[in-house]
Design a protein around this motif. Structure first.
Motif, PDB file in Angstrom:
ATOM      1  N   TYR A 130       0.796  -1.225   0.000  1.00 48.71           N
ATOM      2  CA  TYR A 130       0.000   0.000   0.000  1.00 48.71           C
ATOM      3  C   TYR A 130       0.832   1.279   0.000  1.00 48.71           C
ATOM      4  O   TYR A 130       0.306   2.367   0.236  1.00 48.71           O
ATOM      5  CB  TYR A 130      -0.936   0.004   1.219  1.00 48.71           C
ATOM      6  N   ILE A 133      -0.474   4.143  -2.083  1.00 52.49           N
ATOM      7  CA  ILE A 133      -1.791   4.699  -1.749  1.00 52.49           C
ATOM      8  C   ILE A 133      -1.584   5.944  -0.896  1.00 52.49           C
ATOM      9  O   ILE A 133      -0.938   5.890   0.147  1.00 52.49           O
ATOM     10  CB  ILE A 133      -2.654   3.667  -0.989  1.00 52.49           C
ATOM     11  N   THR A 135      -3.826   7.808   0.761  1.00 51.61           N
ATOM     12  CA  THR A 135      -4.657   7.955   1.961  1.00 51.61           C
ATOM     13  C   THR A 135      -4.242   6.960   3.045  1.00 51.61           C
ATOM     14  O   THR A 135      -3.590   5.960   2.758  1.00 51.61           O
ATOM     15  CB  THR A 135      -6.138   7.695   1.624  1.00 51.61           C
ATOM     16  N   ILE A 137      -4.738   3.772   5.391  1.00 52.20           N
ATOM     17  CA  ILE A 137      -5.349   2.478   5.083  1.00 52.20           C
ATOM     18  C   ILE A 137      -6.017   1.928   6.337  1.00 52.20           C
ATOM     19  O   ILE A 137      -5.369   1.754   7.372  1.00 52.20           O
ATOM     20  CB  ILE A 137      -4.293   1.465   4.595  1.00 52.20           C
ATOM     21  N   LYS A 192     -10.173  11.383   4.733  1.00 55.21           N
ATOM     22  CA  LYS A 192     -10.288  10.429   3.640  1.00 55.21           C
ATOM     23  C   LYS A 192      -9.420   9.217   3.921  1.00 55.21           C
ATOM     24  O   LYS A 192      -8.263   9.360   4.332  1.00 55.21           O
ATOM     25  CB  LYS A 192      -9.860  11.069   2.318  1.00 55.21           C
ATOM     26  N   THR A 194      -8.714   4.735   2.787  1.00 52.60           N
ATOM     27  CA  THR A 194      -8.973   3.580   1.928  1.00 52.60           C
ATOM     28  C   THR A 194      -9.203   2.379   2.820  1.00 52.60           C
ATOM     29  O   THR A 194      -8.412   2.127   3.742  1.00 52.60           O
ATOM     30  CB  THR A 194      -7.781   3.309   0.989  1.00 52.60           C
ATOM     31  N   THR A 196      -9.857  -1.846   3.242  1.00 47.67           N
ATOM     32  CA  THR A 196      -9.548  -3.100   2.557  1.00 47.67           C
ATOM     33  C   THR A 196      -9.564  -4.251   3.559  1.00 47.67           C
ATOM     34  O   THR A 196      -9.336  -4.025   4.755  1.00 47.67           O
ATOM     35  CB  THR A 196      -8.166  -3.006   1.863  1.00 47.67           C
ATOM     36  N   VAL A 229     -14.323   7.736   1.581  1.00 53.38           N
ATOM     37  CA  VAL A 229     -13.831   6.358   1.569  1.00 53.38           C
ATOM     38  C   VAL A 229     -13.549   5.844   0.155  1.00 53.38           C
ATOM     39  O   VAL A 229     -14.406   5.917  -0.727  1.00 53.38           O
ATOM     40  CB  VAL A 229     -14.834   5.395   2.254  1.00 53.38           C
ATOM     41  N   GLU A 230     -12.351   5.334  -0.033  1.00 54.01           N
ATOM     42  CA  GLU A 230     -12.005   4.540  -1.207  1.00 54.01           C
ATOM     43  C   GLU A 230     -11.953   3.077  -0.767  1.00 54.01           C
ATOM     44  O   GLU A 230     -11.763   2.787   0.418  1.00 54.01           O
ATOM     45  CB  GLU A 230     -10.654   4.967  -1.779  1.00 54.01           C
ATOM     46  N   VAL A 231     -12.098   2.157  -1.714  1.00 57.61           N
ATOM     47  CA  VAL A 231     -12.178   0.736  -1.365  1.00 57.61           C
ATOM     48  C   VAL A 231     -11.218  -0.090  -2.219  1.00 57.61           C
ATOM     49  O   VAL A 231     -11.126   0.114  -3.431  1.00 57.61           O
ATOM     50  CB  VAL A 231     -13.615   0.195  -1.565  1.00 57.61           C
ATOM     51  N   ILE A 232     -10.496  -1.013  -1.576  1.00 57.30           N
ATOM     52  CA  ILE A 232      -9.718  -2.031  -2.287  1.00 57.30           C
ATOM     53  C   ILE A 232     -10.310  -3.388  -1.905  1.00 57.30           C
ATOM     54  O   ILE A 232     -10.165  -3.833  -0.758  1.00 57.30           O
ATOM     55  CB  ILE A 232      -8.221  -1.996  -1.917  1.00 57.30           C
TER      56      ILE A 232
END
Length: 250
Positions: A130, A133, A135, A137, A192, A194, A196, A229-232
Motif C-alpha cells: 500500500y 496509496i 490515503t 489504510i 479520507k 482507503t 480493505t 472512503v475509497e475501497v480495495i
C-alpha cells in the motif's frame, strides 16, 4: 517416501474469493513444492455445510488427513492459512495430535501472526502493498474472543513504527472496533481513507460488514462521520507477496 502438503484455510462461500485467494495460494504452493502432492481443507464447518448444499464438498482437516493416510503418504506438512492462533487454528493442532502416530512425520506451520519475526515481515509486506496509496489504510480483520486476538494489536504496533498515521487495523469480532478507528481518525483530522480486508479472502465480511448497504457497515459508518472512503476489494491471498510469505512457513 510419499509426501503431501495439506493447505488448510477457514474457507469461504464466495466463488471469486475461492478462485482469487485460496486456489491462487494452493496453486502457488504446488508450483513451489513439486516434490509434494497438494491437498486442501477448510476448518469452518458452517462454510463447508453451505458449500455441500451447492454441490461442492471440501474436507475438514481430519477427513483430509484420513484420505492422505489411506493413500500411503508418510510425510505431511499442514500449511495453515489462518492469520492468528485462534480457535480455528486449534482445530489444526487437534488434528495433528489425532494423527501423530499415523505418519512417519506430520507437522503444522504456525499461522501468519505468531512469532516476533512474523509481525515484522507482515508489517513490511503491508507497507509494500500500500505504499503508493496516498490515503491512510483502514484494514478489516476478523477478530476473535480468543486470547490471541491480541495479535492484531501487536501488528498495529509494528505498523505504527513504519508510519504512525497511515495504517489502522480494526476487527469485526475482536477487541479493536471500527468505532475505535473512527475516533482516532477524527482526532487526527483525517477526512479520507482507503478500506480493505485484512483477511485471506475478500468474502462475506468484506462485502457485507465492510462495504454493505446497512447503516453499520464500515463504509457507511465512516461516511456518516464525514470521512471519504475509497475501497480495495482484494483478499490477502490475492497478493503474491503474501503467498510467498506462506511458502516460507513451510
Amino acid at each position: 517416501m510419499k509426501q503431501a502438503i495439506l493447505v488448510v484455510s477457514f474457507g469461504t462461500t464466495y466463488k471469486e474469493a475461492i478462485k482469487n485467494s485460496i486456489d491462487a495460494t494452493v496453486n502457488h504452493i504446488a508450483n513451489e513444492f513439486k516434490d509434494y502432492d497438494i491437498f486442501q481443507a477448510y476448518t469452518s464447518n458452517i462454510i463447508r455445510k453451505k458449500l455441500i448444499d451447492r454441490g461442492m464438498d471440501i474436507n475438514d482437516t481430519k477427513t483430509a488427513l484420513e484420505i492422505i493416510k489411506n493413500n500411503g503418504y508418510e510425510k505431511v506438512v499442514i500449511l495453515s492459512l489462518h492469520l492468528i492462533a485462534g480457535y480455528e487454528y486449534e482445530k489444526i493442532l487437534d488434528a495433528v495430535e489425532s494423527y501423530k502416530n499415523d505418519f512417519r512425520e506430520i507437522t503444522a506451520t504456525t499461522p501468519m501472526l505468531y512469532k516476533e519475526q512474523d509481525y515484522v515481515e507482515v508489517s513490511e509486506i503491508i507497507e509494500k502493498l500500500y505504499s503508493k496509496i496516498d490515503t491512510p489504510i483502514v484494514m478489516m480483520g476478523h477478530g476473535s474472543d480468543h486470547e490471541n486476538d491480541i495479535a492484531y494489536e501487536n501488528l498495529q504496533q509494528k505498523l505504527d513504527k513504519i508510519s504512525a498515521d497511515k495504517y489502522y487495523i480494526a476487527t469485526v469480532e475482536g477487541n479493536i472496533t471500527i468505532d475505535d478507528i473512527i475516533r482516532k481518525l477524527k482526532e487526527k483530522g483525517i477526512s479520507k481513507v482507503t478500506i480493505t480486508p485484512f483477511m485471506l479472502v475478500c468474502g462475506d465480511h468484506a462485502h457485507n460488514d465492510m462495504i454493505g448497504e446497512e447503516d453499520d457497515s464500515w463504509i457507511n459508518m465512516l461516511k456518516s462521520n464525514d470521512i471519504e472512503v475509497e475501497v480495495i476489494l482484494k483478499g490477502l491471498g490475492e497478493y503474491k507477496a503474501v503467498r510467498e510469505f506462506f511458502c516460507q512457513k513451510i
